[in-house]
Design an enzyme around this catalytic site. Structure first.
Site, PDB file in Angstrom:
ATOM      1  N   ASP A 110       1.214  -1.212   0.503  1.00 17.50           N
ATOM      2  CA  ASP A 110       0.283   0.074  -0.351  1.00 17.50           C
ATOM      3  C   ASP A 110       0.438   1.618   0.082  1.00 17.50           C
ATOM      4  OD1 ASP A 110       0.725  -0.283   2.375  1.00 17.50           O
ATOM      5  OD2 ASP A 110      -0.935   0.554   3.746  1.00 17.50           O
ATOM      6  N   ASP A 143      -1.039  -6.720 -10.204  1.00 23.36           N
ATOM      7  CA  ASP A 143      -2.092  -6.923 -11.495  1.00 23.36           C
ATOM      8  C   ASP A 143      -2.051  -5.058 -10.965  1.00 23.36           C
ATOM      9  OD1 ASP A 143      -4.222  -6.810 -13.814  1.00 23.36           O
ATOM     10  OD2 ASP A 143      -5.135  -6.721 -11.218  1.00 23.36           O
ATOM     11  N   ASP A 194      -0.787  -1.453 -13.386  1.00 23.43           N
ATOM     12  CA  ASP A 194      -2.030   0.048 -13.855  1.00 23.43           C
ATOM     13  C   ASP A 194      -1.913   1.016 -13.283  1.00 23.43           C
ATOM     14  OD1 ASP A 194      -3.492  -2.160 -15.278  1.00 23.43           O
ATOM     15  OD2 ASP A 194      -5.073  -1.650 -14.894  1.00 23.43           O
TER      16      ASP A 194
HETATM   17  C1  IPM Z   1      -4.006  -8.012 -16.856  1.00 23.53           C
HETATM   18  C2  IPM Z   1      -5.042  -8.475 -16.825  1.00 23.53           C
HETATM   19  C3  IPM Z   1      -5.814  -9.481 -15.844  1.00 23.53           C
HETATM   20  C4  IPM Z   1      -5.237  -9.989 -15.264  1.00 23.53           C
HETATM   21  C5  IPM Z   1      -7.148 -10.414 -16.551  1.00 23.53           C
HETATM   22  C6  IPM Z   1      -7.538 -10.044 -18.258  1.00 23.53           C
HETATM   23  C7  IPM Z   1      -7.778 -11.487 -15.745  1.00 23.53           C
HETATM   24  O1  IPM Z   1      -5.202  -7.464 -15.798  1.00 23.53           O
HETATM   25  O2  IPM Z   1      -3.204  -8.759 -16.939  1.00 23.53           O
HETATM   26  O3  IPM Z   1      -3.207  -7.559 -16.049  1.00 23.53           O
HETATM   27  O4  IPM Z   1      -5.905  -9.559 -13.820  1.00 23.53           O
HETATM   28  O5  IPM Z   1      -4.240 -10.570 -14.335  1.00 23.53           O
HETATM   29 MG    MG Z   2      -4.631  -6.106 -14.887  1.00 21.09          MG
END
Ligand code: IPM
Ligand code: MG
Length: 366
Positions: A225, A249, A253
């Site tokens: 975090d 993940d 992002d």
């Molecule tokens: C990623 C995507 C995938 C994940 C999904 C589409 C399953 O968000 O590659 O980051 O959660 O790994």
């Molecule tokens: Mg992802």
């Protein structure tokens, strides 16, 4: 050099559109640089479900195991949201990752100079940014058992298991340390050892691997975090970040958006070396299927094209060709050519997906 075999899985939404631009790059390299790729194509995700009732057929899985590198577009979309969990488009991608044992997911976040103004963060925070997130990809809560939705008393309970073995942690830590040696020589490991036993083990195993094999690399630890907070406060403090599947993940992002657009971020998922010495490998953009703009020629193909550049580098040892492709992308951006997600200048029409691909190839051709 032995034959270079590729399997292209365009997938759903904008996947096929952005992959078409990668196809152009592959064809250009074949025609102009004598790089003869053997290319096969198949379905994955919702497209495969519609044709075969499964998000990945056994035949497509076998093809993926037999090639040097899989190039994947994106999977998923509202059309398949209501399907049973076991046949959802995402299961196709997760099966590829698991059965190919692609445990190290490399997600570089680089901010191109031309886009520094476009990030939601201040220019000085992101300009020159070059970090690498190494996300564990085959274990943790994505795959742990038991899992499911069960009845307990008079209500339902959703269960997932976050589970890591020592060897799973050690091998992804090694990938991160190896990468760091070729970059800034620093690794920051992220977990939550304050609330999770698996986090304590993660922390300790990373320390042990470091001490035994990589003491020349600078290692630090951060709670995940706090790591998220530091990523938006001062991302340039990081070189390589290593973390588990779920934190990776989310953090990737977040890192992607530092660069201005999710449409810019490539990724490589690597496993153990095959008999020919090349690693098991799958390359895909970090972005999703963007159903709202699919089929309109608006999508940014750069993340997918840069994923192919990673394939050149990590699967085929074609570092010079990968550099050239990345430089071509940089040059196109420097000229102000922008797809809609990158905010075209006032009064100008944004470049379409194929115009962006053509501009990158024109730049390659010099
Ligand atoms: C990623 C995507 C995938 C994940 C999904 C589409 C399953 O968000 O590659 O980051 O959660 O790994
Ligand atoms: Mg992802």
């Amino acid at each position: 050099m032995s034959a270079m075999k590729l399997l292209i899985l365009p997938g759903d939404g904008i996947g096929p559109e952005v992959m078409a631009e990668v196809r152009k790059v592959i064809d250009w390299l074949g025609a102009n640089k004598g790089l003869a790729f053997e290319v096969e194509e198949d379905l994955v995700g919702g497209a495969s479900y519609d044709a075969h009732g499964t998000p990945l057929t056994d035949e497509a899985m076998a093809k993926a195991q037999a090639v040097d590198a899989v190039l994947l577009g994106a999977v998923g979309g509202p059309k398949w949201e209501k399907l049973d969990f076991s046949v959802k488009p995402e299961r196709g991608l997760l099966r590829l990752r698991k059965e190919m044992d692609l445990y190290a997911n490399l997600r570089p976040a680089q901010c191109f100079d031309a886009l520094a103004d476009f990030s939601s963060l201040k220019k000085e925070v992101v300009s020159g940014l070059d970090i690498m997130i190494v996300r564990e990809l085959t274990s943790g809560v994505y795959f742990g058992e038991p899992r499911g939705i069960v009845e307990e008393g008079n209500e339902r309970v959703g269960i997932n298991t976050h589970r890591y073995t020592e060897s799973e942690i050690a091998r992804v830590a090694r990938s991160a340390f190896e990468l760091a040696r070729k970059r800034g020589n620093r690794v920051c490991s992220m977990e939550k050892h304050n609330v999770m036993e698996a986090g304590i083990l993660w922390h300790d195993v990373v320390e042990e691997v470091h001490k035994a094999e990589y003491s020349d690399v600078e290692l630090s630890h951060m709670l995940a975090d706090a790591g998220a907070m530091q990523l938006v406060r001062w991302p340039k403090q990081f070189d390589v970040i290593v973390t588990d599947n779920l934190f990776g993940d989310i953090l990737s992002d977040c890192a992607a958006m530092l660069t201005g657009s999710l449409g810019m971020l490539p990724s490589a998922s690597l496993g153990a070396p095959m008999e020919n010495g090349r690693p098991k490998a799958l390359y895909e953009p970090v972005h999703g299927t963007a159903p709202d703009i699919a089929g309109q020629g608006k999508a940014n193909p750069i993340a997918c094209i840069l994923s192919f550049a990673m394939a050149l580098r990590y699967s085929f040892d074609l570092g010079a060709e990968a550099d050239a492709l990345e430089k071509a992308v940089e040059a196109v951006l420097a000229k102000g050519i922008r797809t809609a997600d990158l905010g075209a200048a006032e009064g100008s029409t944004p470049a379409s997906t194929s115009e962006m691909g053509d501009a990158i190839i024109a730049e390659l051709a010099g």
